[in-house]
Design an enzyme around this catalytic site. Structure first.
Site, PDB file in Angstrom:
ATOM      1  N   SER A  75      33.082  58.983  47.902  1.00 48.13           N
ATOM      2  CA  SER A  75      34.331  58.173  48.267  1.00 48.13           C
ATOM      3  C   SER A  75      35.300  57.845  46.936  1.00 48.13           C
ATOM      4  O   SER A  75      36.357  57.561  46.616  1.00 48.13           O
ATOM      5  CB  SER A  75      34.053  57.101  49.063  1.00 48.13           C
ATOM      6  OG  SER A  75      34.364  57.271  50.241  1.00 48.13           O
TER       7      SER A  75
ATOM      8  N   SER B 256      37.017  57.688  50.745  1.00 49.42           N
ATOM      9  CA  SER B 256      37.703  56.471  51.335  1.00 49.42           C
ATOM     10  C   SER B 256      38.697  55.708  50.102  1.00 49.42           C
ATOM     11  O   SER B 256      39.617  54.941  50.485  1.00 49.42           O
ATOM     12  CB  SER B 256      36.724  55.536  51.752  1.00 49.42           C
ATOM     13  OG  SER B 256      35.950  54.820  50.481  1.00 49.42           O
TER      14      SER B 256
ATOM     15  N   LYS C 281      40.129  48.199  44.559  1.00 51.51           N
ATOM     16  CA  LYS C 281      39.884  48.936  45.838  1.00 51.51           C
ATOM     17  C   LYS C 281      39.808  47.609  46.673  1.00 51.51           C
ATOM     18  O   LYS C 281      39.053  46.751  46.424  1.00 51.51           O
ATOM     19  CB  LYS C 281      38.869  49.742  45.999  1.00 51.51           C
ATOM     20  CG  LYS C 281      38.680  50.507  47.435  1.00 51.51           C
ATOM     21  CD  LYS C 281      37.485  51.426  47.283  1.00 51.51           C
ATOM     22  CE  LYS C 281      37.329  52.019  48.565  1.00 51.51           C
ATOM     23  NZ  LYS C 281      36.279  52.917  48.530  1.00 51.51           N
TER      24      LYS C 281
END
Lengths: 128, 493, 477
Positions: free
Chosen positions: B183, B159, B84
């Site tokens: 998330s 997210s 990420k």
């Protein structure tokens, strides 16, 4: 900044929450909803150092108010004597031994800097 | 017997890839090249990666093959993954999905990145995400929205939307992710993959760009629980650079899963509040069916009540923005990141750099956070929310006296369409209804696919006691041995 | 109307540690700009603070020294404000739960009076970096070497009523932090800085007036001047019908005045909240006990012991305990056999004068405590007189010889032999018959003349007591 009972905001807020999947959250009406006005937004925008165009202040106040209104749910909860929980784990903090472990890496650390001069970071002149 | 048999390489999960590498059926270069080809082929529209570096990945893969040859291999040597873009990397840029860090290259590396590199994993690139991890739809990325591989007009969740989408599309067998209010779990649910947020303190936050420090926790998204266990095991452990990092020993989760075992004796609490109004019927049906499968395998379903659970979202949306407003003050255009053109003075430099560098949702949360901490409001907002947080934690403690796990839906709905909620922050925030409590209390939680509603995946969430990831992983692993939801793949391209 | 000045001080003392409060960068003064600022000090995205155990230990030491409670659980908080030399946009400090609780100190003024100053609290915090305004044209240059260095901020009650009392307190604390080894006290390098909160009120009033905060006073003289000026300014302002506004001011030593700081004009809203990166600091008893047990005897107890147990005069004891090195040197000489009262007088007198003349500190003293003790022992046992001792002392200062070596080589040993003194006295009397007659005729003041003559004849080596006794008996006889 003031907390203002604002029925108009509240009505709009309730209107949004009338969507079926929101019902579970807001079944009881908050007594005095909180609303932000454009002066509040101007003040907090300055605190947060965010340039906000004067023409956007009202719209931002309207966007932020329903978020703040979430707190009204909390007012119904009795928290008398409850210790605020700032950290999710209760274990004692690890303290570091007093040892120098970092060496000079100025060149690498300043690579992402927008402006440097002879090893200093620079900003427009500040008057004290 | 062949591990790969007649499967395409991208159908192999992390554990399968390790086995195939061990058996010499495939090389890391082949696996890595396969991922890179799929990224090239499918990610143009999916947009799940912000950047990738094929030559660096292939070089790392070649080195991994050489290490395997010379017998110098770690548990995951040669398995590719994506990070990420919230984790700092020294070779690839780290943008956090923001214009503020559009061209930022970190001078140091996140502990998670170092650990996974030491475990032998090959970094393919960086996954797209909501800006500064703020969002539930991945529509808040400066680098554009991510598509849901199951339905191209739908969001992948957020997210960690890029991480979930790319695993669902099998562009890589695993991706790191972070979870502040859901998330990891919410996008895993929306994309039909497995994601685990471990106990707060389990995974180092050093080099993981902070959103809300007392909630943020790194974890992993993969196709299955055993794949998650393998990667999470390599990520976890005490880090002296993070004062909130736990000194607890990390159990051998992959070993525990390998022993197998059913669910008999496992007491699973099912909170009535997780199935109240607001939950879509199709989601409820799939989750209940999943729970029935677990009951059939020997688990006991215990109806419980978590009356304060619904307060979580209110407490969360006070405290998380408060922490965020302070955490994001360092992005001031002085030492790194975006600086506006021709600032007339210092105030102008600050205000324009930040207004230009941050997107709308990030600015909203910074403003809310500044407000709730400001003079005269602290007690009514921040302190009150932290007290409620304590009450929610006590309620969990009590529940875990009588149950081993708590189960329910991960999200109230399946993936919604892009644009459906983007102008209504509060309705967007309600996506986190079932997930935020685990963050408020630092508890480990996992989402795994348990069926479909409207042809979109449904996620089943398991929440465990602090530092009891093992029970979560074992339950999920068993579930995945008796069901095949986790093996379903969307038809990409 | 007469006005009373009310003063409280905030003292920022930089802690003596190897590394910074939350990072492993060096805590040292004087490096090239930004060469001692690591990723954590720069507040780069993703970095985290980890507290330095030694800084917490220093807080225990200060708490013990001022008789205050040491908090077994304290909490770091964030103080949020934007300034270019504050890298994270917040300073990590302590607010609601500081590490050191209330205490108090008694401070002596030059006139011998004593003021008791309450200490509200002391807390750990990180320092900011430095802004340099005149280096680059049109720009402010930022050096973050100082960012993250550990400070203990010691906050006093508004217990001082004059600049002299404020200086007495500041000096007392300056000596104290050095005494317990938490701070080097170097004011030029900013290791010990004061902010003074000054207000005025009508004499006899018990309410506090509006205060102005004068920042960054880095010498006792500036502290004194700044308070005197601020007091005069506020009185004049009020008497002219104005009101004092709460503001931050700077003392300008060149103009010898205080002026409002432009950059701090706007009211700050620091939005303090517990730092989520830092769980509470919880220390166990064994940590505290180990530190307390290893602490030096405190200044005031050591001073009292010098007076009560060693018979040292109070004024000398105060000087000997002005810092730990001096007191240690003094006690080392006693351990080497120096008589305490002689050692005290000689150290405060001769040794300090000589050090001052040579511009030396005690740690560079040419005399070791052992050689010093050797000299004093020869005075004590009458081997040499005090006057001869000063000659020996001069020689010792310029060499590494012992007192005995010098006395022996230069033949300075005192004449104590009665027969030898009697012979000398007889010779002196014989050589001065008229003076002897005058003495015997009642002019007894002439005794001094005979003593002087005998001393001169012997090169000062005659034991003065014995000489007096024999002279008296011969002349009177």
């Amino acid at each position: 900044m003031a907390r203002i009972a604002c029925r108009a905001h509240y009505a709009r807020f309730r209107g949004r929450l009338a969507a079926p999947r929101a019902q579970v959250l807001f079944t009881t009406a908050p007594e005095i909803p909180v609303s932000l006005d454009k002066d509040d937004v101007r003040t907090i925008a300055h605190l947060a150092r965010l340039a906000v165009d004067e023409s956007r202040l009202d719209a931002l106040a309207a966007e932020l108010t329903p978020v703040l209104a979430l707190v009204e749910r909390l007012n119904a909860v009795d928290t008398e004597g409850v210790e605020p929980m700032a950290h999710p784990v209760s274990s004692a903090m690890h303290l570091r031994a007093d040892v120098v472990s970092e060496s000079d890496e100025r060149d690498a650390l300043q690579k992402p800097a927008p402006a440097v001069h002879e090893g200093y970071f620079t900003v427009p002149r500040v008057i004290e | 017997m062949s591990i790969i048999a007649n499967r395409p390489l991208h159908a192999l999960g992390v554990c399968d890839q390790v086995a195939a590498l061990d058996a010499g059926e495939v090389s890391s270069v082949e696996l890595t090249q396969h991922c890179l080809d799929r990224i090239k082929q499918h990610d143009g529209s999916l947009n799940s990666l912000i950047c990738s570096d094929a030559s660096a990945a292939l070089a790392a893969a070649a080195a991994a093959d050489a290490n395997r040859q010379s017998g110098d291999s770690a548990p995951l040597t040669g398995v590719p993954l994506v990070h990420k873009d919230i984790f700092c990397t020294i070779e690839l840029p780290t943008t956090c999905g923001s214009r503020m860090l559009e061209s930022y290259v970190s001078p140091y590396e996140a502990s998670v990145v170092s650990r996974l590199a030491s475990a032998g994993m090959v970094t393919l690139g960086k996954a797209n995400m909501d800006e500064f991890a703020m969002g539930s739809s991945n529509e808040n990325s400066f680098f554009g929205a991510v598509e849901n591989p199951w339905k191209r007009t739908a969001v992948p969740g957020g997210s960690s939307g890029g991480s979930a989408a790319l695993v669902a599309a099998r562009l890589a067998p695993a991706a790191t992710a972070t979870d502040t209010g859901g998330s990891i779990r919410q996008p895993a649910a929306f994309c039909g993959v497995t994601g685990i947020k471990p106990t707060y303190g389990r995974v180092s936050r050093y080099g993981m760009i902070a959103f809300a420090s007392s909630f943020d926790q790194g974890g992993v998204i993969a196709a299955s629980a055993d794949d998650c266990a393998a990667v999470l095991h390599a990520m976890s452990g005490h880090d002296p650079r993070d004062a909130t990092s736990s000194p607890e020993d990390v159990p051998d989760w992959p070993g525990a899963l390998a022993k197998g075992g059913g669910l008999s004796g496992l007491r699973i609490g099912v909170p009535e509040e997780f199935f109240a109004d607001g939950l879509d019927e199709g989601v409820a049906v799939a989750v209940r069916a999943g729970l029935a499968e677990m009951e059939a395998s020997g688990a006991t379903l215990v109806p419980i009540s978590l009356a304060k659970q619904s307060l979580g979202i209110s407490a969360y949306y006070i405290v998380a923005p408060a922490e965020a407003s302070s955490n994001l003050s360092r992005f001031d255009g002085v030492r790194f990141g975006h600086r506006c053109d021709n600032p007339v003075d210092l105030a102008d430099l600050y205000e324009r750099s930040r207004a230009e560098g941050f997107g709308a949702e990030v600015q909203r949360r910074i403003l809310i956070g500044a407000y709730v901490l400001s003079a005269g409001f602290y007690d009514a907002y921040y302190k009150k929310a932290q007290q409620v947080r304590q009450l929610i934690a006590s309620e969990f403690d009590e529940a875990f006296q009588s149950v081993d796990l708590i189960a329910g839906p991960t999200t109230p709905t399946v993936a919604f369409d892009r644009g459906a909620k983007s102008d209504d922050p509060v309705s967007m925030y309600l996506n986190d209804l079932y997930t935020v409590s685990a963050n408020l209390c630092g508890l480990p939680a996992l989402s795994m696919p348990c069926g479909f509603d409207q042809d979109l995946p449904v996620g089943l969430q398991l929440i465990g006691r602090a530092f009891d990831e093992e029970r979560l992983l074992r339950a999920a692993n068993h579930f995945q041995q008796i069901t095949d939801w986790h093996t379903r793949m969307p038809e990409v391209a | 109307m007469s006005w009373e000045c009310v003063i409280g001080l905030e003292i920022h003392s930089r802690l003596l540690t190897e590394s910074k409060l939350f990072s492993g960068a060096a805590n040292a003064f004087g490096a090239e700009p930004n060469r001692q600022a690591c990723a954590v000090d720069l507040g780069l995205p993703g970095v985290l603070p980890v507290p330095n155990r030694e800084a917490v230990a220093h807080a225990v030491r200060l708490a013990t020294a001022i008789g205050a409670d040491f908090a077994r659980r304290s909490v770091f908080a964030r103080k949020n404000y934007f300034y270019p030399d504050l890298p994270k946009g917040y300073q990590i400090s302590q607010m609601a739960l500081p590490v050191v609780g209330p205490g108090s100190v008694e401070c002596a003024l030059d006139d011998g009076s004593v003021v008791t100053v309450g200490i509200t609290r002391a807390h750990l915090e990180e320092d900011a970096g430095k802004s340099v305004h005149d280096l680059v044209d049109g720009s402010t240059a930022i050096d973050l070497n100082r960012a993250g260095t550990p400070l203990l901020e010691i906050v006093s009650e508004p217990d001082m009523r004059s600049a002299a009392e404020a200086v007495a307190y500041a000096r007392h604390m300056h000596a104290l932090v050095r005494w317990v080894g938490v701070c080097d006290g170097n004011m030029q390098e900013g290791s010990f800085r004061c902010d003074a909160n000054v207000s005025v009120r009508p004499a006899g009033s018990t309410e506090l007036g509006t205060r102005a905060e004068i920042k960054n006073l880095n010498s006792f003289r500036f502290l004194e001047r700044a308070i005197e000026h601020e007091f005069a300014r506020q009185v004049e302002l009020i008497e002219d019908g104005g009101t004092v506004v709460q503001e931050t001011r700077l003392y300008d030593p060149d103009a010898d005045e205080t002026r409002a700081m432009r950059s701090k004009e706007e009211a700050n809203d620091y939005r303090y909240f517990p730092d989520p990166d830092l769980p509470p600091v919880v220390v166990d008893e064994s940590f505290v006990t180990a530190i307390v047990e290893a602490m030096p005897e405190l200044q005031h107890t050591r001073r009292a012991r010098f007076v009560d147990a060693l018979g040292v005069a109070m004024a000398e004891a105060s000087i000997l305990t002005s810092d730990r090195a001096t007191a240690d040197w003094f006690e080392a000489s006693i351990a080497e056999g120096a008589p305490a009262r002689l050692a005290s007088t000689w150290l405060v007198g001769e040794v300090f004068a000589q050090l001052k003349r040579d511009e030396l500190e005690l740690d560079a003293c040419p005399l070791t405590p052992a050689r010093f003790a050797g000299l004093l022992q020869r005075i004590e046992d009458d081997t040499i007189s005090g006057k001869i001792a000063k000659r020996v002392f001069e020689s010792m200062w310029a060499s590494s010889d012992t007192a005995d070596e010098i006395i022996e080589r230069e033949g300075l040993k005192q004449i104590t032999d009665t027969g030898a003194i009697e012979t000398l006295v007889d010779e002196i009397i014989a050589a001065n018959p008229s003076q002897a007659d005058e003495y015997r005729g009642g002019k007894t003041k002439l005794m001094g003349y005979f003593v002087g003559a005998a001393m001169k004849a012997s090169g000062g080596k005659v034991n003065p007591g014995e000489l007096n006794r024999i002279l008296k008996s011969k002349l009177d006889g």
